[in-house]
Design a protein around this motif. Structure first.
Motif, short mmCIF file in Angstrom:
data_model
loop_
_atom_site.label_atom_id
_atom_site.label_comp_id
_atom_site.label_asym_id
_atom_site.label_seq_id
_atom_site.Cartn_x
_atom_site.Cartn_y
_atom_site.Cartn_z
N UNK B 63 0.86 -1.20 0.00
CA UNK B 63 0.00 0.00 0.00
C UNK B 63 0.89 1.25 0.00
N UNK B 64 1.98 1.18 0.74
CA UNK B 64 2.94 2.30 0.77
C UNK B 64 3.58 2.52 -0.58
N UNK B 178 -0.62 -11.18 15.38
CA UNK B 178 -1.62 -10.78 14.39
C UNK B 178 -2.37 -9.54 14.86
N UNK B 179 -2.67 -9.52 16.16
CA UNK B 179 -3.46 -8.39 16.68
C UNK B 179 -2.60 -7.14 16.90
N UNK B 180 -1.30 -7.26 16.66
CA UNK B 180 -0.45 -6.07 16.60
C UNK B 180 -0.42 -5.57 15.16
N UNK B 181 -0.27 -6.51 14.23
CA UNK B 181 -0.10 -6.15 12.82
C UNK B 181 -1.43 -5.69 12.20
N UNK B 182 -2.51 -6.40 12.53
CA UNK B 182 -3.79 -6.14 11.86
C UNK B 182 -4.29 -4.70 12.02
N UNK B 183 -4.31 -4.16 13.24
CA UNK B 183 -4.78 -2.76 13.37
C UNK B 183 -3.89 -1.79 12.60
N UNK B 184 -2.59 -2.05 12.60
CA UNK B 184 -1.69 -1.16 11.87
C UNK B 184 -1.94 -1.24 10.37
N UNK B 185 -2.19 -2.47 9.88
CA UNK B 185 -2.48 -2.64 8.45
C UNK B 185 -3.78 -1.93 8.09
N UNK B 186 -4.78 -2.09 8.95
CA UNK B 186 -6.07 -1.42 8.70
C UNK B 186 -5.91 0.10 8.71
N UNK B 187 -5.15 0.58 9.69
CA UNK B 187 -4.91 2.03 9.78
C UNK B 187 -4.19 2.51 8.52
N UNK B 188 -3.24 1.71 8.05
CA UNK B 188 -2.49 2.06 6.85
C UNK B 188 -3.39 2.14 5.63
N UNK B 189 -4.28 1.17 5.50
CA UNK B 189 -5.20 1.15 4.36
C UNK B 189 -6.15 2.36 4.44
N UNK B 190 -6.66 2.59 5.65
CA UNK B 190 -7.58 3.72 5.83
C UNK B 190 -6.88 5.04 5.49
N UNK B 191 -5.65 5.16 5.95
CA UNK B 191 -4.87 6.37 5.71
C UNK B 191 -4.65 6.58 4.21
N UNK B 192 -4.42 5.48 3.49
CA UNK B 192 -4.19 5.60 2.05
C UNK B 192 -5.47 6.05 1.34
N UNK B 193 -6.63 5.60 1.84
CA UNK B 193 -7.91 6.10 1.32
C UNK B 193 -7.99 7.61 1.53
N UNK B 194 -7.66 8.02 2.76
CA UNK B 194 -7.75 9.44 3.11
C UNK B 194 -6.84 10.27 2.20
N UNK B 231 5.59 9.67 2.64
CA UNK B 231 4.42 8.88 3.07
C UNK B 231 4.63 7.40 2.80
N UNK B 232 5.20 7.15 1.63
CA UNK B 232 5.48 5.76 1.26
C UNK B 232 6.50 5.15 2.23
N UNK B 233 7.48 5.97 2.63
CA UNK B 233 8.51 5.49 3.56
C UNK B 233 7.93 5.19 4.94
N UNK B 234 6.92 5.96 5.32
CA UNK B 234 6.27 5.72 6.62
C UNK B 234 5.73 4.28 6.66
N UNK B 235 5.10 3.89 5.57
CA UNK B 235 4.57 2.52 5.48
C UNK B 235 5.70 1.49 5.51
N UNK B 277 -7.17 -0.47 -4.21
CA UNK B 277 -7.07 -1.79 -3.59
C UNK B 277 -5.89 -2.59 -4.15
N UNK B 278 -5.18 -1.97 -5.09
CA UNK B 278 -4.13 -2.71 -5.80
C UNK B 278 -3.11 -3.37 -4.88
N UNK B 279 -2.54 -2.56 -3.98
CA UNK B 279 -1.52 -3.08 -3.09
C UNK B 279 -2.04 -4.20 -2.22
N UNK B 280 -3.28 -4.05 -1.79
CA UNK B 280 -3.86 -5.04 -0.87
C UNK B 280 -4.09 -6.37 -1.59
#
Lengths: 407, 343
Positions: B63-64, B178-194, B231-235, B277-280
């Motif tokens: 996504x990054x 998983x429960x550490x990675x999943x919220x961060x991945x979701x936040x990342x996807x949401x942020x990319x939408x924004x 931004x890409x580097x943040x990811x 959704x490409x990266x995902x």
């Protein structure tokens, strides 16, 4: 906007379906089968042969009815000498394939992280080729090393060179894990035993092609020994260029154990002559077992002089078979943890004599003394380079269990 | 429809569809979170949970990359080096300075963002293949620097990187991680939408289509190029840190080579460059296909190379593009039908 959300929902469903697909993968067979996972670097021709040897040896018992009636199933995967790939392979072996035993890997950088996993998950692991000293120093009860540890190799070099050749050593090496370990341990040994500092040392990149500027500087220091290290192709360039810049033949070329790889004499040609390196096995070995092995490799894999990674893959597989035969395995789902423990305990009792220069012997304590099973290093020298290269054994040194571990 | 694939705004405009309500958005996200929350419990064994962790880390990474490559149209092949910087920063802070994961992760993200700004500098003057070469050079420099630096573990790597802990509990299983990675991945996807829906996202798209026209329209090209890289580097930094702290906590420069970059590019290309959704999609498909072809190691890289070539030739908009085309066509047909009925 509508479209984005629609695609989003579909993607979410896709994730779920793929997740379900993953979950639907068949679990490991549970019927009286001993499952062994092997992870090695199999990117090159010789690497593929190492894996094939280990797999063939282990599965060969199936033709004779298996081990105590149980079939041996080997899952062989390539880790490309990359830790993340090795970690993925071992996770798959343990959690999906439910293996009883793991063999691996070729590279120390892969063996180190997977040793942490096997220790945590309590799965016995036989290390066929990795040499980094620290692998057995972590105190894992589940690890057994068939290859010779760097601490013994460094001792063999240091002792022989210090007593027979000289102490003025120039070092030229690349950013290769085993090569760095070789240089560091040899330097430490020379410093500790002879108070000898390097006359010159330089580290270059694995991909560097031209070493001549440094070799010219080395020539001006008039060393007695030129220590070179890196992967076999880099070594070949170092050896060739050392002659091109005029470093005389009387200067001993000593190399990391990767010089034993068949590509080194092929690439270096006549520049390989005189290069001395350490090995766990030499193809000129006159013992019947060794002659038989060399003939087999020559016929099946077309390598006229198999290096010690061939022999170590074979020895590791043989040791695994002995242990599996000794362990009283129940081979049920419920008994998997017990079976793994039984295999570990069986390996710990093994004293094995095979292709290695000396016996391979383990014991129960999770210490390097008990788990570095092979303590015999051979010093080997090339007497002819090129496709039909030849070697001779200069010396063979067996070490005490405590050697190289400090006080 | 754009030269680089599709984005959300374009098809909506062509079909004249009404924007969805905030409630529908929220419901979609809640459903997504719900599915992801139970997913590891549906997995048969820990290996599948390990794969889920890996997929989510790759999602963050891809996504990054999609932001700089897909949204802003910058040709970079140095993204894997940014991941390495994130991983090594986090590992060093945790192993040598005793930083907890929760502090090491944001620190790694900050350092990687700074590195992203530096990687973005060549993009001011270079484009296309030249920019690709420059970023490739930077990526290799990072790997070589790590390989030659004893403090960074050189060719031995860094071991014993601690897993995250929460209230004294070590999150060192694949399930807990998983429960550490999943919220961060979701936040990342949401942020990319924004990002895509913001003025910044529109500026990125303008840059992608024509930097000269974008500049003429008053967009600060240098600023937005740098921002895309940052931004890409943040990811990448976040993904690197997560990969480093995942059990068994070991990193090595061999994990950040050109082959890994090619795999990462494949994720974005196959998923659909520039598609939201490409990266995902790409990260999920490539990680799973990579795992399923693991037994055929002799042919694996050949297969991956061919997939890239065939995708670029016959499916340039990737899977995301196909999905969009299907939806647009369906809407178009529905619209015509509705007009026909009304007539």
């Amino acid at each position: 906007m509508t479209i984005g959300t629609g695609a989003g929902l579909r993607a979410a469903v896709s994730i779920a379906l793929l997740g379900a697909g993953l979950a639907a993968q068949p679990a490991a067979a549970q019927d009286k089968t001993i499952r062994v996972g092997i992870t090695l670097r199999m990117l090159v021709e010789s690497g593929i042969a190492y894996g094939d040897i280990a797999k063939t040896v282990m599965e060969s018992v199936n033709a004779k009815g298996g081990i105590n009636g149980a079939k041996v199933e080997v899952i062989l995967l390539d880790d490309e000498c990359k830790p993340d790939k090795g970690v993925a392979n071992v996770n798959r072996f343990i959690h999906q394939n439910k293996v009883h035993l793991i063999l691996g890997s070729t590279c120390s950088s892969v063996t180190m992280p997977i040793a942490d996993i096997t220790a945590k998950e309590q799965v016995p692991q036989i290390v066929p080729m990795s040499t980094n000293t620290s692998i057995t120093q972590k105190g894992s009860e589940w690890i057994f090393r068939v290859s010779v540890s760097e601490r013994f190799y460094a001792g063999a070099y240091g002792k022989y060179l210090g007593e027979n050749v000289g102490k003025k050593i120039a070092y030229l090496y690349t950013t290769d894990g085993a090569g760095i370990a070789f240089v560091k341990q040899l330097q430490d040994y020379m410093k500790e035993h002879y108070k000898a500092e390097p006359v010159y040392q330089v580290q270059m990149q694995e991909t560097d092609l031209d070493f001549r500027s440094h070799l010219l500087k080395i020539k001006s220091t008039n060393p007695e020994i030129l220590a070179i290290a890196g992967q076999s192709d880099a070594l070949a360039r170092q050896a060739q260029q050392s002659f091109e810049v005029g470093i005389p033949k009387r200067v001993w070329r000593v190399a990391a154990s990767s010089a034993g790889n068949v590509t080194y004499p092929k690439l270096a040609g006549e520049a390989a002559v005189g290069t001395t390196f350490t090995q766990a096995f030499n193809c000129a070995d006159e013992r019947p077992i060794a002659k038989q092995f060399v003939a087999m490799v020559k016929e099946k894999y077309k390598f006229s002089c198999p290096d010690h990674d061939f022999s170590q893959a074979w020895d590791a597989a043989q040791i695994a078979l002995v242990a599996l035969g000794k362990a009283n395995l129940k081979l049920t789902d419920a008994a998997l943890a017990d079976d793994r423990r039984a295999i570990r305990d069986a390996i710990a009792t093994i004293r094995y004599e095979g292709l290695a220069g000396g016996p391979i012997e383990f014991c129960a304590a999770p210490t390097p003394q008990c788990r570095d099973g092979n303590r015999t290093a051979m010093l080997v020298q090339y007497t002819k380079g090129g496709e039909n290269f030849e070697t001779k054994v200069v010396g063979r040194v067996s070490f005490d269990k405590d050697f190289g571990l400090g006080k | 429809m754009t030269a680089h694939g599709t984005d959300e705004a374009a098809p909506a405009a062509t079909t004249g569809a009404k924007p969805v309500t905030a409630t529908r958005h929220l419901l979609a996200w809640v459903a997504g979170i719900g599915v992801l929350s139970v997913l590891p419990w549906l997995a048969v064994n820990d290996y599948h949970r390990f794969l889920l962790d890996l997929i989510l880390i790759n999602v963050i990474l891809a996504v990054g990359l999609n932001i700089v490559k897909g949204f802003a149209g910058q040709v970079t092949v140095g993204h894997i080096a940014l991941m390495a910087i994130g991983a090594y920063t986090s590992a060093i802070l945790a192993t040598k300075f005793g930083f907890p994961f929760w502090l090491a992760l944001p620190s790694a993200v900050l350092v990687t963002a700074l590195a992203g700004a530096i990687v973005g500098i060549p993009s001011f003057r270079l484009e296309g293949a030249y920019l690709a070469l420059a970023t490739l050079g930077l990526a290799e420099s990072v790997r070589i620097f790590i390989s030659a630096n004893d403090y960074l573990g050189a060719s031995i790597g860094i071991t014993d990187i601690p897993p995250p802990s929460l209230f004294g509990l070590r999150l060192d299983t694949h399930l807990s991680y998983y429960y550490v990675v999943m919220p961060l991945a979701l936040a990342g996807v949401y942020f990319s939408f924004c990002i895509l829906r913001s003025n910044t996202g529109r500026a990125f798209k303008a840059l992608r289509e024509d930097p000269l026209a974008a500049a003429a329209a008053g967009i600060n090209v240098q600023k937005y190029k740098t921002l895309a890289f940052v931004l890409s580097a943040v990811y990448a930094g976040c993904a690197g840190s997560l990969a480093a702290h995942m059990t068994p906590g070991f990193i090595h420069p061999n994990s950040y080579m050109l082959a890994e970059m090619v795999t990462l590019l494949l994720m974005v290309i196959l998923g659909g460059i520039g598609h939201i959704w490409g990266g995902i999609i790409g990260a999920i498909v490539v990680t799973i296909v990579y795992d399923l072809t693991r037994d055929y190691y002799n042919y694996q890289m050949l297969v991956f190379g061919m997939v890239i070539v065939l995708t670029v030739m016959y499916m340039p908009t990737g899977i995301g593009g196909i999905i969009d085309r299907y939806i647009v066509t369906r809407r178009f047909v529905a619209l015509r039908k509705a007009k026909g009925d009304a007539a």
